[in-house]
Design a protein around this motif. Sequence first.
Motif, PDB file in Angstrom:
ATOM      1  N   ASN A 147       0.826  -1.213   0.000  1.00  0.00           N
ATOM      2  CA  ASN A 147       0.000   0.000   0.000  1.00  0.00           C
ATOM      3  C   ASN A 147       0.857   1.258   0.000  1.00  0.00           C
ATOM      4  OD1 ASN A 147      -3.019  -0.831   0.426  1.00  0.00           O
ATOM      5  ND2 ASN A 147      -1.755  -2.246   1.603  1.00  0.00           N
ATOM      6  N   PHE A 148       2.094   1.132  -0.452  1.00  0.00           N
ATOM      7  CA  PHE A 148       3.054   2.238  -0.437  1.00  0.00           C
ATOM      8  C   PHE A 148       2.567   3.425  -1.264  1.00  0.00           C
ATOM      9  CE2 PHE A 148       7.398   3.966  -1.549  1.00  0.00           C
ATOM     10  CZ  PHE A 148       7.644   4.473  -0.285  1.00  0.00           C
ATOM     11  N   ALA A 149       1.760   3.162  -2.273  1.00  0.00           N
ATOM     12  CA  ALA A 149       1.232   4.240  -3.119  1.00  0.00           C
ATOM     13  C   ALA A 149       0.429   5.242  -2.294  1.00  0.00           C
ATOM     14  CB  ALA A 149       0.381   3.668  -4.241  1.00  0.00           C
ATOM     15  N   SER A 150      -0.221   4.788  -1.236  1.00  0.00           N
ATOM     16  CA  SER A 150      -0.983   5.700  -0.360  1.00  0.00           C
ATOM     17  C   SER A 150      -0.066   6.729   0.290  1.00  0.00           C
ATOM     18  CB  SER A 150      -1.706   4.917   0.734  1.00  0.00           C
ATOM     19  OG  SER A 150      -2.612   4.019   0.178  1.00  0.00           O
ATOM     20  N   PHE A 151       1.111   6.282   0.696  1.00  0.00           N
ATOM     21  CA  PHE A 151       2.087   7.191   1.308  1.00  0.00           C
ATOM     22  C   PHE A 151       2.628   8.161   0.257  1.00  0.00           C
ATOM     23  CE2 PHE A 151       1.842   3.664   4.191  1.00  0.00           C
ATOM     24  CZ  PHE A 151       1.920   4.252   5.442  1.00  0.00           C
ATOM     25  N   ARG A 152       2.911   7.641  -0.927  1.00  0.00           N
ATOM     26  CA  ARG A 152       3.406   8.502  -2.011  1.00  0.00           C
ATOM     27  C   ARG A 152       2.389   9.578  -2.382  1.00  0.00           C
ATOM     28  NH1 ARG A 152       6.084   3.990  -5.679  1.00  0.00           N
ATOM     29  NH2 ARG A 152       8.158   4.020  -4.796  1.00  0.00           N
ATOM     30  N   ARG A 153       1.123   9.181  -2.519  1.00  0.00           N
ATOM     31  CA  ARG A 153       0.073  10.143  -2.877  1.00  0.00           C
ATOM     32  C   ARG A 153      -0.051  11.241  -1.826  1.00  0.00           C
ATOM     33  NH1 ARG A 153      -2.589   5.582  -4.698  1.00  0.00           N
ATOM     34  NH2 ARG A 153      -3.743   5.335  -2.753  1.00  0.00           N
ATOM     35  N   ARG A 183      19.262  -4.619   5.708  1.00  0.00           N
ATOM     36  CA  ARG A 183      19.518  -4.692   4.264  1.00  0.00           C
ATOM     37  C   ARG A 183      19.041  -6.029   3.704  1.00  0.00           C
ATOM     38  NH1 ARG A 183      25.302  -3.397   1.921  1.00  0.00           N
ATOM     39  NH2 ARG A 183      24.778  -1.471   2.979  1.00  0.00           N
ATOM     40  N   ALA A 184      19.358  -7.122   4.397  1.00  0.00           N
ATOM     41  CA  ALA A 184      18.911  -8.449   3.950  1.00  0.00           C
ATOM     42  C   ALA A 184      17.387  -8.538   3.978  1.00  0.00           C
ATOM     43  CB  ALA A 184      19.526  -9.533   4.839  1.00  0.00           C
ATOM     44  N   TYR A 185      16.775  -7.955   5.006  1.00  0.00           N
ATOM     45  CA  TYR A 185      15.317  -7.965   5.151  1.00  0.00           C
ATOM     46  C   TYR A 185      14.657  -7.181   4.013  1.00  0.00           C
ATOM     47  CZ  TYR A 185      10.951  -7.542   7.949  1.00  0.00           C
ATOM     48  OH  TYR A 185       9.669  -7.591   8.435  1.00  0.00           O
ATOM     49  N   ALA A 186      15.175  -5.996   3.734  1.00  0.00           N
ATOM     50  CA  ALA A 186      14.624  -5.160   2.662  1.00  0.00           C
ATOM     51  C   ALA A 186      14.742  -5.864   1.307  1.00  0.00           C
ATOM     52  CB  ALA A 186      15.333  -3.808   2.620  1.00  0.00           C
ATOM     53  N   GLN A 187      15.874  -6.512   1.075  1.00  0.00           N
ATOM     54  CA  GLN A 187      16.053  -7.233  -0.192  1.00  0.00           C
ATOM     55  C   GLN A 187      15.103  -8.421  -0.285  1.00  0.00           C
ATOM     56  OE1 GLN A 187      20.269  -8.075  -0.073  1.00  0.00           O
ATOM     57  NE2 GLN A 187      20.756  -6.238  -1.272  1.00  0.00           N
ATOM     58  N   ALA A 188      14.972  -9.163   0.803  1.00  0.00           N
ATOM     59  CA  ALA A 188      14.124 -10.355   0.803  1.00  0.00           C
ATOM     60  C   ALA A 188      12.656 -10.006   0.574  1.00  0.00           C
ATOM     61  CB  ALA A 188      14.286 -11.117   2.122  1.00  0.00           C
ATOM     62  N   GLU A 189      12.216  -8.874   1.140  1.00  0.00           N
ATOM     63  CA  GLU A 189      10.800  -8.509   1.076  1.00  0.00           C
ATOM     64  C   GLU A 189      10.496  -7.404   0.063  1.00  0.00           C
ATOM     65  OE1 GLU A 189       8.637 -10.344   2.416  1.00  0.00           O
ATOM     66  OE2 GLU A 189       9.946 -11.501   3.740  1.00  0.00           O
ATOM     67  N   ARG A 190      11.528  -6.916  -0.638  1.00  0.00           N
ATOM     68  CA  ARG A 190      11.370  -5.875  -1.663  1.00  0.00           C
ATOM     69  C   ARG A 190      10.755  -4.582  -1.103  1.00  0.00           C
ATOM     70  NH1 ARG A 190       8.788 -10.012  -3.295  1.00  0.00           N
ATOM     71  NH2 ARG A 190       6.895  -8.899  -3.878  1.00  0.00           N
ATOM     72  N   TYR A 191      11.242  -4.156   0.045  1.00  0.00           N
ATOM     73  CA  TYR A 191      10.771  -2.896   0.622  1.00  0.00           C
ATOM     74  C   TYR A 191      11.426  -1.738  -0.104  1.00  0.00           C
ATOM     75  CZ  TYR A 191       9.203  -5.815   4.548  1.00  0.00           C
ATOM     76  OH  TYR A 191       8.607  -6.766   5.328  1.00  0.00           O
ATOM     77  N   GLU A 192      10.622  -0.737  -0.496  1.00  0.00           N
ATOM     78  CA  GLU A 192      11.128   0.442  -1.203  1.00  0.00           C
ATOM     79  C   GLU A 192      11.272   1.639  -0.275  1.00  0.00           C
ATOM     80  OE1 GLU A 192       8.944   1.351  -4.739  1.00  0.00           O
ATOM     81  OE2 GLU A 192       8.566  -0.772  -5.143  1.00  0.00           O
ATOM     82  N   PHE A 193      11.020   1.469   1.006  1.00  0.00           N
ATOM     83  CA  PHE A 193      11.124   2.553   1.976  1.00  0.00           C
ATOM     84  C   PHE A 193      12.310   2.274   2.895  1.00  0.00           C
ATOM     85  CE2 PHE A 193       7.753  -0.463   3.017  1.00  0.00           C
ATOM     86  CZ  PHE A 193       8.167  -0.977   4.239  1.00  0.00           C
ATOM     87  N   ASP A 194      12.697   3.301   3.631  1.00  0.00           N
ATOM     88  CA  ASP A 194      13.842   3.175   4.529  1.00  0.00           C
ATOM     89  C   ASP A 194      13.522   2.318   5.738  1.00  0.00           C
ATOM     90  OD1 ASP A 194      15.991   4.877   3.425  1.00  0.00           O
ATOM     91  OD2 ASP A 194      14.553   6.511   3.721  1.00  0.00           O
ATOM     92  N   VAL A 233       4.088  11.455   1.974  1.00  0.00           N
ATOM     93  CA  VAL A 233       4.577  11.116   3.313  1.00  0.00           C
ATOM     94  C   VAL A 233       5.755  10.166   3.182  1.00  0.00           C
ATOM     95  CG1 VAL A 233       4.000   9.939   5.481  1.00  0.00           C
ATOM     96  CG2 VAL A 233       2.341  11.468   4.404  1.00  0.00           C
ATOM     97  N   ARG A 234       6.837  10.495   3.854  1.00  0.00           N
ATOM     98  CA  ARG A 234       8.033   9.649   3.875  1.00  0.00           C
ATOM     99  C   ARG A 234       7.833   8.574   4.936  1.00  0.00           C
ATOM    100  NH1 ARG A 234      13.635  10.959   2.765  1.00  0.00           N
ATOM    101  NH2 ARG A 234      14.773   9.018   3.057  1.00  0.00           N
ATOM    102  N   LEU A 235       7.945   7.331   4.549  1.00  0.00           N
ATOM    103  CA  LEU A 235       7.755   6.198   5.449  1.00  0.00           C
ATOM    104  C   LEU A 235       9.109   5.733   5.976  1.00  0.00           C
ATOM    105  CD1 LEU A 235       5.971   3.996   6.710  1.00  0.00           C
ATOM    106  CD2 LEU A 235       6.120   2.762   4.528  1.00  0.00           C
TER     107      LEU A 235
END
Length: 158
Positions: free
Chosen positions: A62-68, A85-96, A71-73
């Motif tokens: 639902n990241f598009a809701s934050f973008r619209r 870093r491993a978690y973000a890569q494994a789950e494809r997170y686009e936020f910090d 809002v920085r998540l």
Amino acid sequence: MDDAGTGQGVRAGDTAPDFSLPNQFGEPVSLSGLRGTPVAVVFYPFAFSGICTAELCGLRDNFASFRRADVRLLAVSVDSKYTLRAYAQAERYEFDLLADFWPHGEAARSYGAFDAERGMATRSTFVIDAAGMVRDVFSTPSGQARPLERYRQALAAL
């Protein structure tokens, strides 16, 4: 769910405590450096744990809701930047994903979102406006995910 706040921590109407934490790439991210942009600070216990992963995947999906809402998540846990870093890569997170690793849980403590007995952040969210004022705070007990609808309500209120 505790919509009133997180006990004795930061509440709606307070100025958000500043912090500077490394993201999953080791880049420093400071709240004061994001002034002028609304921010959602999402504290969660641990990377790769079941409920945390389900919550963050819900935010990812639902990241598009934050973008619209412009809002920085920022998702914050006591894990190291290497784990994040491993978690973000494994789950494809686009936020910090921010590492509140050392001093252990210092940012979470400043928000009243740290469980000292268990050594982890609590499930607490702080929605901060562009001027640095906390506009909404919500949390859930350990073992309960925060509902996505609650994020939608907070974003709509900005």
